[in-house]
Design a protein around this motif. Structure first.
Motif: not given
Ligand SMILES: [Fe+2]
Length: 257
Positions: A20-26, A28-36, A80-91
């Motif tokens: 669920q934390h990986v999903e939260g990272a992936l 990206t649209v959350r930025g304008a809502y959660l962090h605004n 630009y963001t990346y899901f890196i198997m199995p539990a990585g995220f990169l922006r």
């Protein structure tokens, strides 16, 4: 592998299943809502924007994703963001310090069904202060920002954000992310009651990739992105098929051709 630039490594434990934390990272649209901030006015600006465009491609390491930055922080360049198997995220971002690249990479290490540890490595060319976010206090082994026991710092009456968590200081981003992902459920979010939206296809693609990895292991095969030959390690493949696309998009957005 680069020897220039600055980097910073931190980690802290989080409650809730790692996925669920990986999903939260992936998402990206959350930025304008959660962090605004200034939500009572910004929500109207957001509502007037066109629906976000998100492209994605399956890669050798996971998923490449490009989304409108207007829905990340309401600026022009794509994100630009990346899901890196199995539990990585990169922006990948433009470097505010004048260098060419800023990278923020997280890995969500499962501890048990209901706990994980978030490791984060940030890097930027040039600059000082330990990479992106270097001005923030470290949190090695402890989340120092408001956490569940502090109701994540929520104050709906006094703070004009969608979460009730103040948008500043910058470290409160952590509290916003942690609130959004930890409160989905313990030990693991109940996905049988979720309602995915049209823009959640990136989560669906990631889940399918993990399910295929499970199937591969059951069949005696390696899942995607397992590298056993040291000669193959070190291949930098983080920008999709066109390694210069990110920089062209940044320059176009800045109007410098
Ligand atoms: Fe976030």
């Amino acid at each position: 592998m680069r020897e220039d630039g600055t980097r910073r490594i931190t980690w802290y434990p989080i409650t809730g299943g790692y996925l669920q934390h990986v999903e939260g990272a992936l998402d990206t649209v959350r930025g304008a809502y959660l962090h605004n901030g200034s939500w009572s006015t910004n929500k109207h600006d957001l509502a007037a924007l066109p629906k976000p465009n998100i492209d994605f491609k399956e890669t050798a390491y996971g998923l490449w994703q490009r989304g409108d930055k207007s829905h990340a922080d309401m600026s022009e360049a794509p994100i630009y963001t990346y899901f890196i198997m199995p539990a990585g995220f990169l922006r990948l971002g433009a470097d505010a310090g004048g260098g060419d690249t800023q990278k923020i990479q997280s890995f969500y290490l499962p501890v048990d069904d209901g706990h994980c540890a978030r490791f984060e490595v940030t890097f930027q060319t040039g600059g000082s202060g330990g990479g992106p976010g270097g001005g923030r206090p470290p949190h090695d082994g402890e989340l120092k920002y408001p956490k569940a026991s502090d109701d994540f710092g929520r104050n709906y009456d006094g703070v004009d954000s969608i979460s009730g968590i103040p948008p500043t200081p910058r470290g409160y981003f952590r509290a916003q992310d942690t609130m959004a992902t930890e409160t989905q459920g313990f030990p693991v979010v109940d996905r049988t009651t979720e309602h995915l939206g049209a823009h959640d296809f990136i989560l669906t693609a990631m889940r399918m990739m993990i399910l295929m990895g499970i199937s591969d292991v059951r069949n005696g095969l390696d899942p995607k992105h397992v590298i056993r030959d040291p000669q193959e390690n070190g291949i930098v493949c983080i920008r999709g098929e066109d390694p210069l696309e990110f920089f062209r998009a940044e320059r176009e957005a800045l109007g410098v051709g």
